[in-house]
Design a protein around this motif. Structure first.
Motif, PDB file in Angstrom:
ATOM      1  N   ALA A  89       0.919  -1.335   0.089  1.00  0.00           N
ATOM      2  CA  ALA A  89       0.129  -0.082   0.010  1.00  0.00           C
ATOM      3  C   ALA A  89       0.943   1.222   0.087  1.00  0.00           C
ATOM      4  N   VAL A  90       0.465   2.297  -0.793  1.00  0.00           N
ATOM      5  CA  VAL A  90       1.037   3.627  -0.571  1.00  0.00           C
ATOM      6  C   VAL A  90       0.986   4.180   0.815  1.00  0.00           C
ATOM      7  N   GLY A  91       2.172   4.334   1.050  1.00  0.00           N
ATOM      8  CA  GLY A  91       2.158   4.927   2.693  1.00  0.00           C
ATOM      9  C   GLY A  91       2.431   3.753   3.456  1.00  0.00           C
ATOM     10  N   ALA A  92       2.945   2.831   3.353  1.00  0.00           N
ATOM     11  CA  ALA A  92       3.329   1.640   4.071  1.00  0.00           C
ATOM     12  C   ALA A  92       4.686   1.493   4.021  1.00  0.00           C
ATOM     13  N   GLN A  93       5.536   0.896   5.030  1.00  0.00           N
ATOM     14  CA  GLN A  93       6.706   0.370   4.878  1.00  0.00           C
ATOM     15  C   GLN A  93       7.160  -0.695   3.767  1.00  0.00           C
ATOM     16  N   ALA A  94       7.937  -0.388   3.028  1.00  0.00           N
ATOM     17  CA  ALA A  94       8.130  -1.424   1.760  1.00  0.00           C
ATOM     18  C   ALA A  94       8.672  -2.650   2.343  1.00  0.00           C
ATOM     19  N   PRO A  95       8.187  -3.825   1.933  1.00  0.00           N
ATOM     20  CA  PRO A  95       8.858  -5.021   2.416  1.00  0.00           C
ATOM     21  C   PRO A  95      10.425  -5.045   1.942  1.00  0.00           C
ATOM     22  N   ASP A  96      11.036  -5.605   2.990  1.00  0.00           N
ATOM     23  CA  ASP A  96      12.283  -6.074   2.674  1.00  0.00           C
ATOM     24  C   ASP A  96      12.433  -7.107   1.455  1.00  0.00           C
ATOM     25  N   PHE A  97      13.483  -7.175   0.846  1.00  0.00           N
ATOM     26  CA  PHE A  97      13.652  -8.262  -0.227  1.00  0.00           C
ATOM     27  C   PHE A  97      15.179  -8.533  -0.321  1.00  0.00           C
ATOM     28  N   GLN A  98      15.130  -9.876  -0.878  1.00  0.00           N
ATOM     29  CA  GLN A  98      16.386 -10.269  -1.228  1.00  0.00           C
ATOM     30  C   GLN A  98      16.377 -10.862  -2.604  1.00  0.00           C
ATOM     31  N   LEU A  99      17.090 -10.212  -3.619  1.00  0.00           N
ATOM     32  CA  LEU A  99      17.087 -10.194  -4.995  1.00  0.00           C
ATOM     33  C   LEU A  99      18.609 -10.269  -5.258  1.00  0.00           C
ATOM     34  N   THR A 100      18.951 -11.075  -6.483  1.00  0.00           N
ATOM     35  CA  THR A 100      20.181 -11.421  -6.720  1.00  0.00           C
ATOM     36  C   THR A 100      20.805 -10.387  -7.985  1.00  0.00           C
ATOM     37  N   VAL A 160      20.920  -9.013  -2.527  1.00  0.00           N
ATOM     38  CA  VAL A 160      20.902  -7.688  -2.283  1.00  0.00           C
ATOM     39  C   VAL A 160      19.623  -7.291  -1.740  1.00  0.00           C
ATOM     40  N   GLY A 161      19.403  -6.553  -0.563  1.00  0.00           N
ATOM     41  CA  GLY A 161      18.134  -6.208  -0.372  1.00  0.00           C
ATOM     42  C   GLY A 161      18.207  -4.421  -0.132  1.00  0.00           C
ATOM     43  N   LEU A 162      16.831  -4.011   0.502  1.00  0.00           N
ATOM     44  CA  LEU A 162      16.635  -2.596   0.634  1.00  0.00           C
ATOM     45  C   LEU A 162      17.844  -1.891   1.265  1.00  0.00           C
ATOM     46  N   ALA A 163      18.400  -2.564   2.037  1.00  0.00           N
ATOM     47  CA  ALA A 163      19.421  -1.850   2.717  1.00  0.00           C
ATOM     48  C   ALA A 163      20.782  -1.356   1.721  1.00  0.00           C
ATOM     49  N   GLU A 164      20.959  -2.176   0.523  1.00  0.00           N
ATOM     50  CA  GLU A 164      21.758  -1.714  -0.255  1.00  0.00           C
ATOM     51  C   GLU A 164      21.511  -0.449  -1.022  1.00  0.00           C
ATOM     52  N   PHE A 165      20.567  -0.105  -0.884  1.00  0.00           N
ATOM     53  CA  PHE A 165      20.142   1.201  -1.665  1.00  0.00           C
ATOM     54  C   PHE A 165      19.366   2.283  -0.687  1.00  0.00           C
ATOM     55  N   ALA A 166      20.054   2.012   0.426  1.00  0.00           N
ATOM     56  CA  ALA A 166      19.552   2.830   1.621  1.00  0.00           C
ATOM     57  C   ALA A 166      19.772   4.407   1.156  1.00  0.00           C
ATOM     58  N   GLY A 167      18.948   5.423   1.680  1.00  0.00           N
ATOM     59  CA  GLY A 167      19.128   6.672   1.412  1.00  0.00           C
ATOM     60  C   GLY A 167      18.509   7.287   0.060  1.00  0.00           C
ATOM     61  N   LYS A 168      18.373   6.037  -0.870  1.00  0.00           N
ATOM     62  CA  LYS A 168      17.924   6.484  -2.244  1.00  0.00           C
ATOM     63  C   LYS A 168      16.334   6.315  -2.461  1.00  0.00           C
ATOM     64  N   ARG A 169      15.910   6.972  -3.600  1.00  0.00           N
ATOM     65  CA  ARG A 169      14.477   6.630  -3.949  1.00  0.00           C
ATOM     66  C   ARG A 169      14.748   5.420  -4.858  1.00  0.00           C
ATOM     67  N   LYS A 170      13.833   4.467  -4.747  1.00  0.00           N
ATOM     68  CA  LYS A 170      13.994   3.506  -5.600  1.00  0.00           C
ATOM     69  C   LYS A 170      12.678   3.095  -6.393  1.00  0.00           C
ATOM     70  N   ASP A 178      12.267   4.354   2.910  1.00  0.00           N
ATOM     71  CA  ASP A 178      11.679   3.017   2.723  1.00  0.00           C
ATOM     72  C   ASP A 178      10.030   2.912   2.834  1.00  0.00           C
ATOM     73  N   LYS A 179       9.399   3.902   2.336  1.00  0.00           N
ATOM     74  CA  LYS A 179       8.037   4.130   2.675  1.00  0.00           C
ATOM     75  C   LYS A 179       7.447   3.941   0.799  1.00  0.00           C
ATOM     76  N   VAL A 180       6.558   3.428   0.679  1.00  0.00           N
ATOM     77  CA  VAL A 180       6.020   3.094  -0.571  1.00  0.00           C
ATOM     78  C   VAL A 180       5.221   4.487  -1.133  1.00  0.00           C
ATOM     79  N   ALA A 224       5.201  10.875  -9.661  1.00  0.00           N
ATOM     80  CA  ALA A 224       5.421  10.612  -8.189  1.00  0.00           C
ATOM     81  C   ALA A 224       6.932  10.826  -7.606  1.00  0.00           C
ATOM     82  N   LEU A 225       7.816  10.843  -8.626  1.00  0.00           N
ATOM     83  CA  LEU A 225       9.163  10.985  -8.330  1.00  0.00           C
ATOM     84  C   LEU A 225       9.448  12.412  -8.181  1.00  0.00           C
ATOM     85  N   HIS A 226       8.606  13.551  -8.682  1.00  0.00           N
ATOM     86  CA  HIS A 226       8.905  14.932  -8.573  1.00  0.00           C
ATOM     87  C   HIS A 226       7.836  15.386  -7.461  1.00  0.00           C
TER      88      HIS A 226
END
Length: 167
Positions: free
Chosen positions: A19-30, A37-47, A140-142, A163-165
């Motif tokens: 949901a928009v406004g929710a904390q994004a679920p962490d993930f493990q992708l290759t 890698v997970g969300l922490a790999e991109f900390a502080g950035k918009r994803k 890390d909010k959607v 949405a990015l702007h």
């Protein structure tokens, strides 16, 4: 569960997008180096998560090219292309297409599709992901989601970029 279509025929996903406004679920992708890698790999950035069934299809290739051009130059933003393709195939696709501004990530050994509600449950595409866009802010909010209603259609680039702007 959400229902979308593939060539006009209904198919179901395992759940719903975060949901928009929710904390994004962490993930493990290759990644391309076969590292998880997970969300922490991109900390502080918009994803920008450009979620596609396979880069080996015309619509998926097009959306990856368009996000490479349109969103990858934005400050403090990383575009992640998520598919079930093996990392080797993702790297080959990006090299052949000259795509340098997105990060291809594979869901082939993760629960990402389940956790983000995009796993397809039926049809010949069962096990792949639906086409979707999820944008996550620096905390890390959607902030934006789109589940494309017809899997063969491209996502709404204008809506995603808008949405990015937003502040």
């Amino acid at each position: 569960m959400a229902t979308i279509t593939f060539q006009g025929k209904p198919i179901n996903t395992i759940g719903d997008l975060p949901a928009v406004g929710a904390q994004a679920p962490d993930f493990q992708l290759t990644n391309r180096k076969m590292q998880d890698v997970g969300l922490a790999e991109f900390a502080g950035k918009r994803k920008v998560l450009n979620i596609v069934p396979s880069l080996d299809t015309p619509t998926c290739a097009t959306s990856t090219r368009k996000f490479n051009e349109k969103a990858a130059h934005l400050d403090n933003t990383v575009v992640l292309v998520v598919s079930a393709d093996l990392p080797f195939a993702q790297v080959r696709f990006c090299e052949v297409e000259g795509i340098k501004h997105v990060v291809p990530l594979s869901s082939f050994r993760s629960k990402f599709a389940h956790d983000y509600g995009v796993e397809l449950l039926d049809s010949i595409l069962a096990g792949l992901t639906a086409r979707a866009i999820v944008i996550i802010d620096e905390n890390d909010k959607v902030i934006y989601t789109q589940l494309v209603s017809e899997i063969a259609d491209e996502p709404d680039y204008v809506g995603a970029l808008a949405a990015l702007h937003q502040p």
